[in-house]
Motif scaffolding. Structure first.
Motif, PDB file in Angstrom:
ATOM      1  N   GLU A  38      -9.637  -3.740  -4.689  1.00  0.00           N
ATOM      2  CA  GLU A  38      -9.582  -5.057  -4.052  1.00  0.00           C
ATOM      3  C   GLU A  38     -10.946  -5.431  -3.500  1.00  0.00           C
ATOM      4  N   ASP A  39     -11.456  -4.616  -2.620  1.00  0.00           N
ATOM      5  CA  ASP A  39     -12.782  -4.814  -2.026  1.00  0.00           C
ATOM      6  C   ASP A  39     -13.585  -3.548  -2.318  1.00  0.00           C
ATOM      7  N   THR A  40     -14.543  -3.673  -3.201  1.00  0.00           N
ATOM      8  CA  THR A  40     -15.293  -2.483  -3.624  1.00  0.00           C
ATOM      9  C   THR A  40     -16.041  -1.835  -2.463  1.00  0.00           C
ATOM     10  N   ARG A  41     -16.386  -2.625  -1.452  1.00  0.00           N
ATOM     11  CA  ARG A  41     -17.089  -2.048  -0.292  1.00  0.00           C
ATOM     12  C   ARG A  41     -16.164  -1.111   0.489  1.00  0.00           C
ATOM     13  N   VAL A  42     -14.906  -1.515   0.617  1.00  0.00           N
ATOM     14  CA  VAL A  42     -13.933  -0.684   1.335  1.00  0.00           C
ATOM     15  C   VAL A  42     -13.681   0.614   0.568  1.00  0.00           C
ATOM     16  N   THR A  43     -13.442   0.489  -0.731  1.00  0.00           N
ATOM     17  CA  THR A  43     -13.142   1.673  -1.540  1.00  0.00           C
ATOM     18  C   THR A  43     -14.356   2.583  -1.657  1.00  0.00           C
ATOM     19  N   HIS A  44     -15.542   1.989  -1.627  1.00  0.00           N
ATOM     20  CA  HIS A  44     -16.759   2.815  -1.715  1.00  0.00           C
ATOM     21  C   HIS A  44     -16.830   3.825  -0.565  1.00  0.00           C
ATOM     22  N   LYS A  45     -16.329   3.447   0.615  1.00  0.00           N
ATOM     23  CA  LYS A  45     -16.353   4.384   1.755  1.00  0.00           C
ATOM     24  C   LYS A  45     -15.501   5.615   1.453  1.00  0.00           C
ATOM     25  N   LEU A  46     -14.341   5.393   0.834  1.00  0.00           N
ATOM     26  CA  LEU A  46     -13.473   6.521   0.472  1.00  0.00           C
ATOM     27  C   LEU A  46     -14.144   7.382  -0.591  1.00  0.00           C
ATOM     28  N   LEU A  47     -14.717   6.733  -1.600  1.00  0.00           N
ATOM     29  CA  LEU A  47     -15.363   7.488  -2.676  1.00  0.00           C
ATOM     30  C   LEU A  47     -16.546   8.293  -2.145  1.00  0.00           C
ATOM     31  N   PRO A  55     -17.384   4.485 -11.530  1.00  0.00           N
ATOM     32  CA  PRO A  55     -17.728   3.062 -11.334  1.00  0.00           C
ATOM     33  C   PRO A  55     -16.572   2.258 -10.756  1.00  0.00           C
ATOM     34  N   LEU A  56     -16.937   1.306  -9.891  1.00  0.00           N
ATOM     35  CA  LEU A  56     -15.954   0.430  -9.261  1.00  0.00           C
ATOM     36  C   LEU A  56     -16.040  -0.964  -9.861  1.00  0.00           C
ATOM     37  N   GLU A  57     -14.893  -1.603 -10.015  1.00  0.00           N
ATOM     38  CA  GLU A  57     -14.846  -2.999 -10.431  1.00  0.00           C
ATOM     39  C   GLU A  57     -13.895  -3.752  -9.520  1.00  0.00           C
ATOM     40  N   ARG A  58     -14.235  -5.000  -9.253  1.00  0.00           N
ATOM     41  CA  ARG A  58     -13.404  -5.834  -8.382  1.00  0.00           C
ATOM     42  C   ARG A  58     -12.145  -6.288  -9.113  1.00  0.00           C
ATOM     43  N   PHE A  59     -11.008  -6.105  -8.463  1.00  0.00           N
ATOM     44  CA  PHE A  59      -9.731  -6.631  -8.969  1.00  0.00           C
ATOM     45  C   PHE A  59      -8.907  -7.037  -7.746  1.00  0.00           C
ATOM     46  N   ALA A  82      -8.024   3.394 -13.001  1.00  0.00           N
ATOM     47  CA  ALA A  82      -7.304   3.668 -11.751  1.00  0.00           C
ATOM     48  C   ALA A  82      -7.300   2.397 -10.911  1.00  0.00           C
ATOM     49  N   LEU A  83      -6.167   2.095 -10.324  1.00  0.00           N
ATOM     50  CA  LEU A  83      -6.027   0.903  -9.481  1.00  0.00           C
ATOM     51  C   LEU A  83      -5.803   1.328  -8.038  1.00  0.00           C
ATOM     52  N   VAL A  84      -6.609   0.771  -7.130  1.00  0.00           N
ATOM     53  CA  VAL A  84      -6.407   1.033  -5.704  1.00  0.00           C
ATOM     54  C   VAL A  84      -6.428  -0.297  -4.957  1.00  0.00           C
ATOM     55  N   SER A  85      -5.822  -0.320  -3.771  1.00  0.00           N
ATOM     56  CA  SER A  85      -5.937  -1.467  -2.872  1.00  0.00           C
ATOM     57  C   SER A  85      -6.860  -1.059  -1.733  1.00  0.00           C
ATOM     58  N   ASP A  86      -7.051  -1.961  -0.771  1.00  0.00           N
ATOM     59  CA  ASP A  86      -7.913  -1.598   0.358  1.00  0.00           C
ATOM     60  C   ASP A  86      -7.320  -0.434   1.142  1.00  0.00           C
ATOM     61  N   ALA A  87      -6.008  -0.367   1.194  1.00  0.00           N
ATOM     62  CA  ALA A  87      -5.330   0.707   1.926  1.00  0.00           C
ATOM     63  C   ALA A  87      -3.877   0.760   1.489  1.00  0.00           C
ATOM     64  N   GLY A  88      -3.343   1.966   1.407  1.00  0.00           N
ATOM     65  CA  GLY A  88      -1.937   2.117   1.072  1.00  0.00           C
ATOM     66  C   GLY A  88      -1.680   2.107  -0.427  1.00  0.00           C
ATOM     67  N   THR A  89      -0.449   1.783  -0.766  1.00  0.00           N
ATOM     68  CA  THR A  89      -0.022   1.832  -2.165  1.00  0.00           C
ATOM     69  C   THR A  89      -0.219   0.486  -2.844  1.00  0.00           C
ATOM     70  N   PRO A  90      -1.001   0.404  -3.912  1.00  0.00           N
ATOM     71  CA  PRO A  90      -1.192  -0.871  -4.616  1.00  0.00           C
ATOM     72  C   PRO A  90       0.144  -1.398  -5.142  1.00  0.00           C
ATOM     73  N   GLY A  91       0.229  -2.716  -5.196  1.00  0.00           N
ATOM     74  CA  GLY A  91       1.453  -3.335  -5.697  1.00  0.00           C
ATOM     75  C   GLY A  91       2.347  -3.824  -4.592  1.00  0.00           C
TER      76      GLY A  91
END
Length: 281
Positions: A38-47, A55-59, A82-91
């Motif tokens: 969702e927000d690559t900046r947020v997910t980048h912290k986890l990675l 690699p990350l892509e915005r979705f 792989a699909l992730v959201s900013d937090a929790g379970t995507p979908g």
């Protein structure tokens, strides 16, 4: 280890504490060709925390409609996404559900890697009944839409659960107190984080307590307990209550004094009358 064919892996990520991620999700995020976030900046912290360089892509909600056909085509061609959201379970309250539906319609492999989710965490932390619950996502912003939603849920024997933004929490709690004045509610925020907080009280009291705060931060979950066994919801003529308060104010009474008077006249909780008197129709 890469899968033998393309697939879409739906990965639950922590809702606050970065330690709340499963080994399977970490392995998937490391092994996938691309991570949709969702927000690559947020997910980048986890990675970065787990030294993952995929690699990350915005979705997100702004790109989902345009990107879904392309993403499905890539998976059909053999890519592992792989699909992730900013937090929790995507979908859950994000565009992930539409991508999953499109992938299933196209016959590609979809796997869900379970993990953290704010809804069950808040439900259990609230101490409210868990025999059944209704999750409504984010509450409608318009008062009329909220009222229609609440009317439809009034007789449901289940704990109601909603997401809310911190700056709208006070308004939403007032609306919930207006609709369900006899019920217990809870507000959970910053779950699994340093400043985690769960406040539980009768809804009018909870609305007044949270409304008195100058600021509120963090992700918020609002919960409303089910009706008590055999309990009939209090029927309130909101228009009549508002008109009576306005009439007293017009005679020179302060709004607080008018609320107190009307609450006494109608036998209603003062906070419930306050919520009605200040609600925007």
């Amino acid at each position: 280890m890469a899968p033998e064919s393309g697939r879409l892996s739906v990965c639950a990520t922590p809702i606050g504490n970065l330690g709340d991620v499963t080994l399977r999700v970490i392995e998937t995020l490391r092994g996938a060709d691309v991570i949709l976030a969702e927000d690559t900046r947020v997910t980048h912290k986890l990675l970065a925390h787990y030294d993952i360089t995929t690699p990350l892509e915005r979705f997100d909600e702004h790109t989902a409609a345009r990107r879904t056909p392309e993403v499905v085509s890539r998976v059909r061609a053999g890519a592992w996404l792989a699909l992730v959201s900013d937090a929790g379970t995507p979908g859950v309250s994000d565009p992930g559900s539409t991508l999953v539906a499109a992938a299933l319609d196209a016959g590609v492999l979809v796997e869900v890697l379970p993990g953290a989710s704010a809804v069950p965490a808040a439900l259990v932390a609230s101490g409210l009944p868990t025999h059944a619950f209704y999750f409504g996502g984010f509450l409608p912003r318009k008062a009329g839409e909220r009222r229609r939603l609440f009317d439809g849920l009034a007789s449901l024997d289940a704990t109601l659960v909603f997401y809310e933004s911190p700056h709208r929490t006070a308004v939403s709690l007032m609306a919930l107190a207006e609709a369900f004045p006899a019920r217990t509610g809870a507000m959970a925020r910053e779950l699994t984080k340093l400043h985690e907080e769960v406040v539980r009280a009768p809804l009018p009291e909870l609305a007044a307590q949270i409304g008195a705060r100058e600021t509120l931060k963090g992700e918020v979950v609002l919960l409303v307990g089910p009706p008590a066994a055999g309990e009939a919801e209090v029927e309130i003529d909101e228009a009549a209550v508002r008109a009576r308060v306005d009439a007293l104010v017009a005679t020179g009474a302060s709004r607080n004094a008018a609320v107190k008077t009307v609450a006494g006249e109608l036998g209603l909780a003062r906070n419930a009358v306050y919520a009605i008197a200040h609600a925007k129709s």
